[in-house]
Scaffold this motif. Structure first.
Motif, short mmCIF file in Angstrom:
data_model
loop_
_atom_site.label_atom_id
_atom_site.label_comp_id
_atom_site.label_asym_id
_atom_site.label_seq_id
_atom_site.Cartn_x
_atom_site.Cartn_y
_atom_site.Cartn_z
N PRO A 113 0.82 -1.21 0.00
CA PRO A 113 0.00 0.00 0.00
C PRO A 113 0.86 1.26 0.00
O PRO A 113 2.03 1.24 0.37
CB PRO A 113 -0.80 -0.13 1.30
CG PRO A 113 0.08 -0.96 2.19
CD PRO A 113 0.75 -1.93 1.28
N SER A 114 0.23 2.35 -0.41
CA SER A 114 0.90 3.65 -0.40
C SER A 114 0.53 4.41 0.86
O SER A 114 -0.44 4.07 1.55
CB SER A 114 0.48 4.46 -1.64
OG SER A 114 0.82 3.78 -2.83
N ASP A 115 1.28 5.44 1.14
CA ASP A 115 0.96 6.29 2.27
C ASP A 115 -0.43 6.89 2.07
O ASP A 115 -0.75 7.41 1.00
CB ASP A 115 1.99 7.42 2.38
CG ASP A 115 1.73 8.32 3.57
OD1 ASP A 115 2.01 7.90 4.70
OD2 ASP A 115 1.22 9.45 3.36
N GLY A 116 -1.28 6.79 3.08
CA GLY A 116 -2.64 7.32 2.98
C GLY A 116 -3.68 6.30 2.59
O GLY A 116 -4.88 6.61 2.56
N LYS A 134 5.70 5.27 5.79
CA LYS A 134 4.35 5.50 5.27
C LYS A 134 3.35 5.10 6.33
O LYS A 134 3.65 4.29 7.22
CB LYS A 134 4.11 4.71 3.98
CG LYS A 134 4.15 3.18 4.16
CD LYS A 134 3.97 2.49 2.81
CE LYS A 134 4.11 0.96 2.95
NZ LYS A 134 4.04 0.28 1.64
N ARG A 135 2.17 5.68 6.24
CA ARG A 135 1.10 5.36 7.18
C ARG A 135 -0.03 4.66 6.44
O ARG A 135 -0.49 5.14 5.39
CB ARG A 135 0.59 6.62 7.86
CG ARG A 135 1.60 7.29 8.78
CD ARG A 135 1.10 8.62 9.27
NE ARG A 135 0.89 9.54 8.15
CZ ARG A 135 0.19 10.68 8.23
NH1 ARG A 135 -0.37 11.04 9.37
NH2 ARG A 135 0.06 11.45 7.18
N VAL A 136 -0.45 3.53 6.96
CA VAL A 136 -1.54 2.75 6.38
C VAL A 136 -2.63 2.60 7.43
O VAL A 136 -2.37 2.11 8.54
CB VAL A 136 -1.05 1.35 5.92
CG1 VAL A 136 -2.20 0.57 5.28
CG2 VAL A 136 0.13 1.48 4.96
N ALA A 189 7.07 -1.47 2.80
CA ALA A 189 6.45 -2.56 3.57
C ALA A 189 5.19 -3.08 2.89
O ALA A 189 4.48 -2.36 2.19
CB ALA A 189 6.10 -2.07 4.97
N THR A 190 4.92 -4.36 3.10
CA THR A 190 3.69 -4.98 2.59
C THR A 190 2.56 -4.75 3.60
O THR A 190 2.78 -4.32 4.74
CB THR A 190 3.88 -6.49 2.40
OG1 THR A 190 4.13 -7.09 3.68
CG2 THR A 190 5.04 -6.78 1.46
#
Length: 217
Positions: A55-58, A97-99, A131-132
């Motif tokens: 995933p991407s940040d956000g 990044k934040r998921v 990261a996954t």
């Protein structure tokens, strides 16, 4: 009523219960964690597994524990899922990044025998930029449990046992079926359906033979 109509009525009276039983024999699903992506205010079934998705940040992603037959029948995570709300107290950092994750443990009707699902929760995972989803999940919802085929079996220790087992309608499973998400959509017809179809064919042939025999007589 003619003999032909009487034979037809008798045939239908016998076939309808059999067809109903065959349909019930198909009413089975699998108890497992499904994986979802959030776009706007809609959930979509993920096209990759959590161990390969990056995933991407956000991004907002979700997991739902439930009994379902396949991806078309899968139950979505409940509740609202807004990145700004979930990650409001988790500031951004360079190289990270934040998921936002929504974890729905399902309902008591979907729970394995003797287990009670925890309340749904949300979490903001701040992880390395490459990261996954599985790594993001591990950062906020340990312990995770996987089977030998890398199928996700438990999040935050729930459920304690079982992994993708087949569940008949209204019954608890007798043994785990250890199936991957892709195999769940490729199940063939059940034994009950095959047996029901064979019985239907045999009765239909017998009714036709009897009707012809009576006309000749």
């Amino acid at each position: 009523m003619s003999r032909r109509r009487a034979a037809t009525a008798l045939l239908l009276a016998v076939l309808l219960p059999l067809l109903g039983a065959a349909g019930q024999a198909q009413a089975a699903g699998y108890r497992y964690w499904s994986f979802w992506d959030r776009a706007g205010d809609h959930w979509t079934y993920a096209t990759q597994g959590p161990s390969t998705a990056r995933p991407s940040d956000g991004d907002v992603q979700g997991f739902r524990f439930a009994v379902s037959a396949d991806s078309q029948d899968a139950t979505q995570p409940r509740g609202t899922a807004d990145f700004a709300t979930i990650c409001a107290t988790t500031p951004a950092r360079d190289g990270k990044k934040r998921v936002a994750l929504v974890i729905d443990f399902g309902t008591p009707s979907d729970a394995p025998s003797g287990e009670t699902p925890p309340s749904p929760r949300t979490a903001c995972a701040r992880v390395p930029s490459d990261a996954t989803t599985a790594e993001a999940l591990a950062a906020v919802a340990k312990p995770l449990r996987y089977d030998t085929t890398a199928l996700l079996c438990a999040i935050a220790g729930y459920p304690e046992q079982g992994c993708g087992e087949q569940v008949s309608a209204g019954k608890q499973p007798t043994a785990p079926a250890q199936k991957t998400a892709t195999k769940k959509t490729d199940e063939g017809p059940s034994v009950g359906l095959i047996a029901g179809s064979a019985a239907v064919a045999a009765l239909a042939a017998a009714a036709i033979w009897q009707a012809r025999r009576r006309r000749r007589g």
